[in-house]
Design a protein around this motif. Structure first.
Motif, mmCIF file in Angstrom:
data_model
loop_
_atom_site.group_PDB
_atom_site.id
_atom_site.type_symbol
_atom_site.label_atom_id
_atom_site.label_comp_id
_atom_site.label_asym_id
_atom_site.label_seq_id
_atom_site.Cartn_x
_atom_site.Cartn_y
_atom_site.Cartn_z
ATOM 1 N N MET A 104 0.993 -1.259 -0.097
ATOM 2 C CA MET A 104 -0.110 0.128 0.109
ATOM 3 C C MET A 104 0.878 1.194 0.083
ATOM 4 O O MET A 104 2.106 1.165 0.086
ATOM 5 N N GLN A 105 0.366 2.313 0.008
ATOM 6 C CA GLN A 105 1.166 3.764 0.103
ATOM 7 C C GLN A 105 1.710 3.724 1.366
ATOM 8 O O GLN A 105 1.387 2.995 2.226
ATOM 9 N N LEU A 106 2.810 4.357 1.276
ATOM 10 C CA LEU A 106 3.882 4.485 2.683
ATOM 11 C C LEU A 106 3.049 5.002 3.852
ATOM 12 O O LEU A 106 3.486 4.285 4.700
ATOM 13 N N ASP A 107 2.319 6.037 3.846
ATOM 14 C CA ASP A 107 1.749 6.578 5.105
ATOM 15 C C ASP A 107 0.831 5.538 5.448
ATOM 16 O O ASP A 107 0.575 5.623 6.814
ATOM 17 N N ALA A 108 -0.034 4.866 4.659
ATOM 18 C CA ALA A 108 -0.869 3.847 5.019
ATOM 19 C C ALA A 108 -0.147 2.451 5.729
ATOM 20 O O ALA A 108 -0.649 2.036 6.734
ATOM 21 N N MET A 109 0.758 2.207 5.024
ATOM 22 C CA MET A 109 1.649 1.221 5.594
ATOM 23 C C MET A 109 2.097 1.250 6.942
ATOM 24 O O MET A 109 2.170 0.434 7.783
ATOM 25 N N MET A 110 2.745 2.439 7.212
ATOM 26 C CA MET A 110 3.209 2.747 8.541
ATOM 27 C C MET A 110 2.109 2.786 9.650
ATOM 28 O O MET A 110 2.330 2.712 11.003
ATOM 29 N N ARG A 111 0.933 3.051 9.088
ATOM 30 C CA ARG A 111 -0.189 2.927 10.261
ATOM 31 C C ARG A 111 -0.323 1.736 10.907
ATOM 32 O O ARG A 111 -0.869 1.290 12.234
ATOM 33 N N TYR A 112 -0.041 0.656 10.219
ATOM 34 C CA TYR A 112 -0.363 -0.801 10.595
ATOM 35 C C TYR A 112 0.865 -1.381 11.039
ATOM 36 O O TYR A 112 1.331 -2.562 11.468
ATOM 37 N N THR A 113 2.101 -0.617 10.803
ATOM 38 C CA THR A 113 3.490 -1.134 11.391
ATOM 39 C C THR A 113 3.681 -0.624 12.759
ATOM 40 O O THR A 113 4.054 0.490 12.901
ATOM 41 N N GLN A 114 3.718 -1.586 13.669
ATOM 42 C CA GLN A 114 3.925 -1.459 15.036
ATOM 43 C C GLN A 114 5.218 -2.118 15.665
ATOM 44 O O GLN A 114 5.901 -2.955 14.850
ATOM 45 N N ASN A 116 7.863 -4.426 17.369
ATOM 46 C CA ASN A 116 7.702 -5.877 17.409
ATOM 47 C C ASN A 116 6.873 -6.604 16.436
ATOM 48 O O ASN A 116 6.468 -7.970 16.420
ATOM 49 N N SER A 117 6.506 -5.895 15.498
ATOM 50 C CA SER A 117 5.756 -6.554 14.168
ATOM 51 C C SER A 117 6.904 -6.755 13.035
ATOM 52 O O SER A 117 8.024 -6.324 13.227
ATOM 53 N N LEU A 118 6.489 -7.319 11.822
ATOM 54 C CA LEU A 118 7.287 -7.818 10.864
ATOM 55 C C LEU A 118 7.023 -7.103 9.399
ATOM 56 O O LEU A 118 5.711 -7.604 9.098
ATOM 57 N N LEU A 119 7.390 -6.321 8.915
ATOM 58 C CA LEU A 119 6.863 -5.688 7.886
ATOM 59 C C LEU A 119 7.775 -6.539 6.477
ATOM 60 O O LEU A 119 8.855 -6.508 6.285
ATOM 61 N N ILE A 120 6.562 -7.080 5.771
ATOM 62 C CA ILE A 120 7.023 -7.919 4.500
ATOM 63 C C ILE A 120 6.867 -6.832 3.457
ATOM 64 O O ILE A 120 5.720 -6.386 2.916
ATOM 65 N N VAL A 121 7.919 -6.466 2.641
ATOM 66 C CA VAL A 121 7.764 -5.545 1.689
ATOM 67 C C VAL A 121 8.902 -5.758 0.674
ATOM 68 O O VAL A 121 9.898 -6.645 0.870
ATOM 69 N N GLY A 122 8.855 -4.986 -0.617
ATOM 70 C CA GLY A 122 9.865 -5.286 -1.741
ATOM 71 C C GLY A 122 11.066 -4.497 -1.463
ATOM 72 O O GLY A 122 11.511 -4.013 -0.408
ATOM 73 N N ASN A 123 11.568 -3.988 -2.604
ATOM 74 C CA ASN A 123 12.666 -3.031 -2.628
ATOM 75 C C ASN A 123 12.212 -1.592 -2.431
ATOM 76 O O ASN A 123 12.621 -0.661 -3.326
ATOM 77 N N ARG A 124 11.665 -1.397 -1.364
ATOM 78 C CA ARG A 124 10.999 0.154 -1.116
ATOM 79 C C ARG A 124 12.078 0.576 -0.032
ATOM 80 O O ARG A 124 11.689 0.486 1.416
ATOM 81 N N TYR A 125 13.159 1.193 -0.080
ATOM 82 C CA TYR A 125 14.063 1.617 0.895
ATOM 83 C C TYR A 125 13.490 2.287 2.030
ATOM 84 O O TYR A 125 13.839 2.375 3.261
ATOM 85 N N LYS A 126 12.663 3.395 1.511
ATOM 86 C CA LYS A 126 12.113 4.394 2.728
ATOM 87 C C LYS A 126 11.338 3.591 3.814
ATOM 88 O O LYS A 126 11.204 4.014 4.757
ATOM 89 N N ALA A 127 10.383 2.548 3.061
ATOM 90 C CA ALA A 127 9.884 1.645 3.994
ATOM 91 C C ALA A 127 10.566 0.860 5.157
ATOM 92 O O ALA A 127 10.285 0.802 6.117
ATOM 93 N N HIS A 128 11.561 0.212 4.749
ATOM 94 C CA HIS A 128 12.560 -0.244 5.525
ATOM 95 C C HIS A 128 12.964 0.638 6.286
ATOM 96 O O HIS A 128 12.932 0.199 7.766
ATOM 97 N N GLU A 129 13.346 1.970 6.128
ATOM 98 C CA GLU A 129 13.969 2.634 7.275
ATOM 99 C C GLU A 129 12.677 3.169 8.373
ATOM 100 O O GLU A 129 13.056 3.070 9.373
ATOM 101 N N LEU A 130 11.582 3.562 7.593
ATOM 102 C CA LEU A 130 10.485 3.978 8.666
ATOM 103 C C LEU A 130 10.226 2.849 9.622
ATOM 104 O O LEU A 130 9.626 2.875 10.720
ATOM 105 N N ALA A 131 9.999 1.438 8.943
ATOM 106 C CA ALA A 131 9.676 0.520 10.007
ATOM 107 C C ALA A 131 10.576 0.246 10.917
ATOM 108 O O ALA A 131 10.221 0.076 12.125
ATOM 109 N N LEU A 132 12.032 0.109 10.706
ATOM 110 C CA LEU A 132 12.923 0.180 11.760
ATOM 111 C C LEU A 132 12.927 1.124 12.768
ATOM 112 O O LEU A 132 12.988 0.752 13.833
ATOM 113 N N ASN A 133 12.641 2.400 12.463
ATOM 114 C CA ASN A 133 12.236 3.491 13.365
ATOM 115 C C ASN A 133 11.032 3.269 13.991
ATOM 116 O O ASN A 133 11.060 3.787 15.309
#
Length: 435
Positions: A104-114, A116-133
C-alpha cells in the motif's frame, strides 16, 4: 555430580538471551571436546533454547511458554523462509507479535506497522527505514538488498532486516503455516506438562529399609515408588507386591524390581498411557537423559489430562481432527457411522487415501467401544483390506462389529460400504484404557 553434557546445557541456559554460541568457545570455556560441545548445543536446540541460522551462527533464544507457542522468533522466521540476515542479527531472538504485508502507500503502511511486528515488503528503501524506526523488523521479498545506512540502523536498533528470494504471498503463506503448525503442537500434551515435580514426588533410596516404604505409603495416594542411587538416578521400583511378608529391616535394593519402565518430559501423553496399560502399572518415573529422577507421572494424572483435552476447544485442526468431525452416527442405527469423503481426505488421484481409511475405521471402533465399555482404545494390531477405490464426495457407511471383548482387550471387525458396495474391511485388536 552433573555430566559434562548437563554442565554445558546449564551453561547455555545461564547465558543471556541473544548471546552468540560456538562449539569452539564452549569447548574452550568448559574444557570439553568439540564433539561433546556440538552434541550439547544440538540438544539445546531441540529444547528450544538456541537457534542456528546460516551465515549468522547459533544464538541463545528465549524458550517459549506453552501458552505462547503460536508466537515465532525472528530466528525461526529466517529458517522458515530460507532467508539471509542483512543486519540487526542481535535482535534475532526477539518474538514477533504480527506481520504486515507492505502492498500500500507509505503513510498507510506505517499506520499498521508497530513495534515487534514484521513488515514484509519489496525494494522500498524508505519503508525499510521507517519500519525500523517504528520498532519493527523488515523482511525484503524478491531477493532484493537494501542500502548500507539501513543495515547500520538495523544493527543500532537490534532489529533484524532479512532478505528472501520468495515473493510476498508465498512468504506470508509460509509464516501462516508455521504458526498453524505451532498451534497444533500446543494441543499435544507431554509428560512434562502433567507430571508431579521432583520436589513433590515420593521416592526411596537404595539403602532405605522396607520400613521407609510403609511410611511413604501412608502419605501417598499410590503404593509404587521409584528407587534412586546416591546420584538420584533411577535404578528400580518398589510396589506392595515386592515387600509383602518381608522383614521391615531389609534394604530396599534387595527387594526392588530393577530396570524399571521410565519416560522423559518430552514423551507424549498417548505413549505413556500405552506403557501403563501394556505393563499394568500405576506410576512411571520421569527422568532426564542421564536417568536422574525429575518427577513421577501416575495413571490418575494421565486420565485427568485426557479428560481436560476433550473439554478444550481445538485451536489447530490436524487430519485426525477433520476425520473425527466428519464422522457421524447413522440416523438409522447408532452402531453405524457415516462420513463424506471431502478433499482433505483424498490423495493426488482424488480417491480416499489409505491412511485416512485406516483412521476412519479406528475412530468408528473407538466410538463403539466408548458406548459398550466406556473405554478408549490403543491399537495393538490392525489388518486392513481395500477392495475398491473410493471417489471424492462419496458417502461412506462404516459398520464396526464387536467379535470379542474382555477386561483388557477387544477384537473388532469393521466393514466399509459405498453405495451398498463393500469397499474395504478392517480387523482390529485393541487394548482398552478404562476411564
Amino acid at each position: 555430580m552433573a555430566t559434562k553434557h548437563e554442565q554445558i546445557i546449564q551453561h547455555i541456559i545461564s547465558l543471556s538471551v541473544g548471546s552468540k554460541i560456538s562449539v569452539r568457545q564452549i569447548a574452550k570455556d568448559l574444557n570439553v571436546s568439540d564433539g561433546t560441545a556440538y552434541r550439547a548445543i544440538k540438544e539445546a536446540e531441540n529444547q528450544g533454547i538456541v537457534s542456528t541460522i546460516e551465515r549468522v551462527g547459533t544464538i541463545r533464544i528465549e524458550r517459549k511458554k506453552k501458552e505462547n507457542i503460536e508466537q515465532l522468533t525472528f530466528a525461526e522466521i529466517v529458517n522458515i523462509i530460507d532467508g539471509q540476515v542483512l543486519g540487526g542479527s542481535d535482535g534475532l531472538h526477539k518474538t514477533l507479535s504480527k506481520f504486515v504485508i507492505g502492498a500500500m502507500q507509505l503513510d498507510a503502511m506505517m499506520r499498521y506497522t508497530q513495534a515487534n511486528s514484521l513488515l514484509i515488503v519489496g525494494n522500498r528503501y524508505k519503508a525499510h527505514e521507517l519500519a525500523l524506526n517504528a520498532g519493527a523488523a523488515v523482511l525484503i521479498t524478491g531477493g532484493f538488498d537494501t542500502e548500507e545506512h539501513i543495515k547500520k540502523l538495523a544493527d543500532e536498533q537490534k532489529l533484524p532486516i532479512i532478505s528472501t528470494s520468495y515473493d510476498s504471498y508465498t512468504v506470508a503463506a509460509m509464516i501462516n503455516r508455521a504458526i498453524y503448525d505451532q498451534l497444533i503442537k500446543k494441543e499435544i500434551v507431554f509428560v512434562g506438562d502433567i507430571a508431579t515435580s521432583f520436589e513433590a514426588s515420593h521416592f526411596l533410596r537404595v539403602k532405605d529399609t522396607i520400613a521407609k516404604w510403609y511410611e511413604l505409603n501412608e502419605k501417598s495416594s499410590h503404593s509404587r515408588f521409584p528407587v534412586v542411587d546416591n546420584k538420584l538416578r533411577v535404578v528400580g521400583m518398589v510396589s506392595s507386591k515386592d515387600i509383602v511378608g518381608k522383614d521391615r529391616e531389609i534394604a530396599i535394593e534387595r527387594v526392588m524390581s530393577k530396570n524399571p519402565q521410565v519416560v522423559q518430559a518430552r514423551t507424549s501423553l498417548a505413549s505413556v498411557a500405552h506403557t501403563m496399560v501394556w505393563e499394568g502399572i500405576e506410576l512411571v518415573p520421569v527422568v532426564d537423559q542421564a536417568h536422574h529422577l525429575q518427577g513421577v507421572v501416575s495413571r490418575q494424572d494421565v486420565l485427568k489430562a485426557m479428560q481436560q483435552i476433550q473439554r478444550q476447544p481445538q485451536v489447530g485442526e490436524t487430519i485426525d481432527d477433520i476425520i473425527t468431525s466428519n464422522l457421524e452416527e447413522s440416523s438409522d442405527d447408532e452402531s453405524v457411522f457415516e462420513s463424506k469423503v471431502i478433499p482433505q481426505m483424498t490423495n493426488q488421484l482424488g480417491t480416499l487415501s489409505n491412511g485416512v481409511f485406516t483412521s476412519l475405521i479406528t475412530e468408528a471402533s473407538n466410538r463403539l467401544l466408548m458406548k459398550v465399555k466406556k473405554a478408549d482404545i490403543t491399537i495393538e494390531n490392525l489388518t486392513v483390506y481395500f477392495t475398491k477405490p473410493v471417489q471424492i464426495d462419496s458417502m461412506l457407511l462404516i459398520k464396526p462389529r464387536l467379535l470379542d471383548v474382555g477386561r483388557l482387550y477387544a477384537k473388532i471387525d469393521v466393514e466399509v460400504f459405498n453405495e451398498n458396495q463393500l469397499v474395504g474391511k478392517g480387523l482390529i485388536l485393541a487394548q482398552l484404557i478404562n476411564r
